[in-house]
Scaffold this motif. Structure first.
Motif, PDB file in Angstrom:
ATOM      1  N   PRO A  50       2.021 -19.598  14.767  1.00 30.39           N
ATOM      2  CA  PRO A  50       1.079 -18.714  14.815  1.00 30.39           C
ATOM      3  C   PRO A  50       0.121 -17.994  13.459  1.00 30.39           C
ATOM      4  O   PRO A  50       0.402 -18.724  12.217  1.00 30.39           O
ATOM      5  N   PRO A  51      -0.657 -17.821  13.693  1.00 25.35           N
ATOM      6  CA  PRO A  51      -1.367 -17.487  12.826  1.00 25.35           C
ATOM      7  C   PRO A  51      -1.471 -16.109  11.986  1.00 25.35           C
ATOM      8  O   PRO A  51      -0.364 -15.352  12.618  1.00 25.35           O
ATOM      9  N   VAL A  52      -1.958 -15.757  10.946  1.00 27.73           N
ATOM     10  CA  VAL A  52      -1.151 -15.199  10.664  1.00 27.73           C
ATOM     11  C   VAL A  52      -1.934 -13.697  10.284  1.00 27.73           C
ATOM     12  O   VAL A  52      -3.346 -13.859   9.696  1.00 27.73           O
ATOM     13  N   ASP A  53      -1.234 -12.343  10.481  1.00 22.78           N
ATOM     14  CA  ASP A  53      -2.172 -11.701  10.151  1.00 22.78           C
ATOM     15  C   ASP A  53      -1.849 -10.871   8.802  1.00 22.78           C
ATOM     16  O   ASP A  53      -0.642 -10.348   8.736  1.00 22.78           O
ATOM     17  N   TYR A  54      -2.688 -11.091   7.392  1.00 20.53           N
ATOM     18  CA  TYR A  54      -2.258 -10.923   6.260  1.00 20.53           C
ATOM     19  C   TYR A  54      -2.043  -9.296   6.124  1.00 20.53           C
ATOM     20  O   TYR A  54      -1.689  -9.023   4.943  1.00 20.53           O
ATOM     21  N   GLY A  55      -3.282  -8.509   7.155  1.00 18.53           N
ATOM     22  CA  GLY A  55      -3.026  -7.490   6.931  1.00 18.53           C
ATOM     23  C   GLY A  55      -1.722  -6.647   7.253  1.00 18.53           C
ATOM     24  O   GLY A  55      -1.274  -5.565   6.513  1.00 18.53           O
ATOM     25  N   VAL A  56      -0.755  -7.024   7.373  1.00 15.25           N
ATOM     26  CA  VAL A  56       0.460  -6.391   8.322  1.00 15.25           C
ATOM     27  C   VAL A  56       1.200  -7.311   7.521  1.00 15.25           C
ATOM     28  O   VAL A  56       1.885  -6.560   7.222  1.00 15.25           O
ATOM     29  N   PHE A  57       1.309  -8.356   7.017  1.00 20.36           N
ATOM     30  CA  PHE A  57       1.737  -9.057   5.757  1.00 20.36           C
ATOM     31  C   PHE A  57       1.848  -8.085   4.407  1.00 20.36           C
ATOM     32  O   PHE A  57       2.844  -7.602   4.148  1.00 20.36           O
ATOM     33  N   MET A  58       1.172  -7.772   3.761  1.00 23.11           N
ATOM     34  CA  MET A  58       0.928  -7.004   2.421  1.00 23.11           C
ATOM     35  C   MET A  58       1.814  -5.670   3.631  1.00 23.11           C
ATOM     36  O   MET A  58       1.922  -5.479   2.214  1.00 23.11           O
ATOM     37  N   GLN A  59       1.343  -4.770   4.781  1.00 22.72           N
ATOM     38  CA  GLN A  59       2.365  -3.698   4.038  1.00 22.72           C
ATOM     39  C   GLN A  59       3.450  -3.527   4.505  1.00 22.72           C
ATOM     40  O   GLN A  59       4.040  -2.461   3.944  1.00 22.72           O
ATOM     41  N   GLY A  60       3.872  -4.500   5.599  1.00 24.29           N
ATOM     42  CA  GLY A  60       5.242  -5.665   4.889  1.00 24.29           C
ATOM     43  C   GLY A  60       5.951  -4.995   3.382  1.00 24.29           C
ATOM     44  O   GLY A  60       6.871  -5.411   3.668  1.00 24.29           O
ATOM     45  N   LEU A  61       5.333  -6.337   2.918  1.00 27.81           N
ATOM     46  CA  LEU A  61       5.525  -6.242   1.559  1.00 27.81           C
ATOM     47  C   LEU A  61       5.356  -5.008   0.789  1.00 27.81           C
ATOM     48  O   LEU A  61       6.679  -5.371  -0.493  1.00 27.81           O
ATOM     49  N   VAL A  62       4.275  -4.489   0.557  1.00 28.43           N
ATOM     50  CA  VAL A  62       4.401  -2.540  -0.227  1.00 28.43           C
ATOM     51  C   VAL A  62       5.447  -2.262   0.144  1.00 28.43           C
ATOM     52  O   VAL A  62       6.722  -1.616  -0.190  1.00 28.43           O
ATOM     53  N   GLN A  63       5.702  -2.439   1.752  1.00 28.93           N
ATOM     54  CA  GLN A  63       7.086  -1.396   2.435  1.00 28.93           C
ATOM     55  C   GLN A  63       8.180  -2.102   1.535  1.00 28.93           C
ATOM     56  O   GLN A  63       9.230  -1.178   1.133  1.00 28.93           O
ATOM     57  N   ALA A  64       8.133  -2.691   0.886  1.00 26.76           N
ATOM     58  CA  ALA A  64      10.050  -4.020   1.420  1.00 26.76           C
ATOM     59  C   ALA A  64      10.062  -3.441  -1.082  1.00 26.76           C
ATOM     60  O   ALA A  64      11.206  -2.638  -0.835  1.00 26.76           O
ATOM     61  N   MET A  65       8.666  -3.555  -0.949  1.00 27.17           N
ATOM     62  CA  MET A  65       8.930  -3.216  -2.340  1.00 27.17           C
ATOM     63  C   MET A  65       8.972  -1.728  -3.399  1.00 27.17           C
ATOM     64  O   MET A  65       9.643  -1.450  -3.712  1.00 27.17           O
TER      65      MET A  65
END
Length: 83
Positions: free
Chosen positions: A39-54
């Protein structure tokens, strides 16, 4: 200008061209099930998750460091006592 082979040398012979074309057509079929494209990747959502994990990791690390310091004084004392 005369037509040349794929490598820029002398013109390729017809037999060589036919063999190359046949070899290209005889690519084996993929084995196993054919998967649909991802499926296409929503990079905004991906970056939010990455920041939250960090942020979570930083918070956990700070909590663990505070716990160590509470047990044995400073972090450096705890680390120095291990070696």
């Amino acid at each position: 200008m005369a037509s040349r082979g794929k490598h820029g040398g002398a013109p390729a012979r017809e037999g060589e061209q036919k063999r190359e074309e046949q070899a290209e057509q005889q690519v084996p079929a993929p084995q196993g099930p054919v998967l649909p494209p991802p499926p296409p990747v929503d990079y905004g959502v991906f970056m939010q998750g990455l920041v939250q994990a960090m942020q979570t990791q930083a918070h956990t690390q700070a909590a663990l460091q505070a716990q160590l310091e509470a047990q044995c004084g400073t972090y450096e004392d705890c680390v120095a006592g291990e070696s």
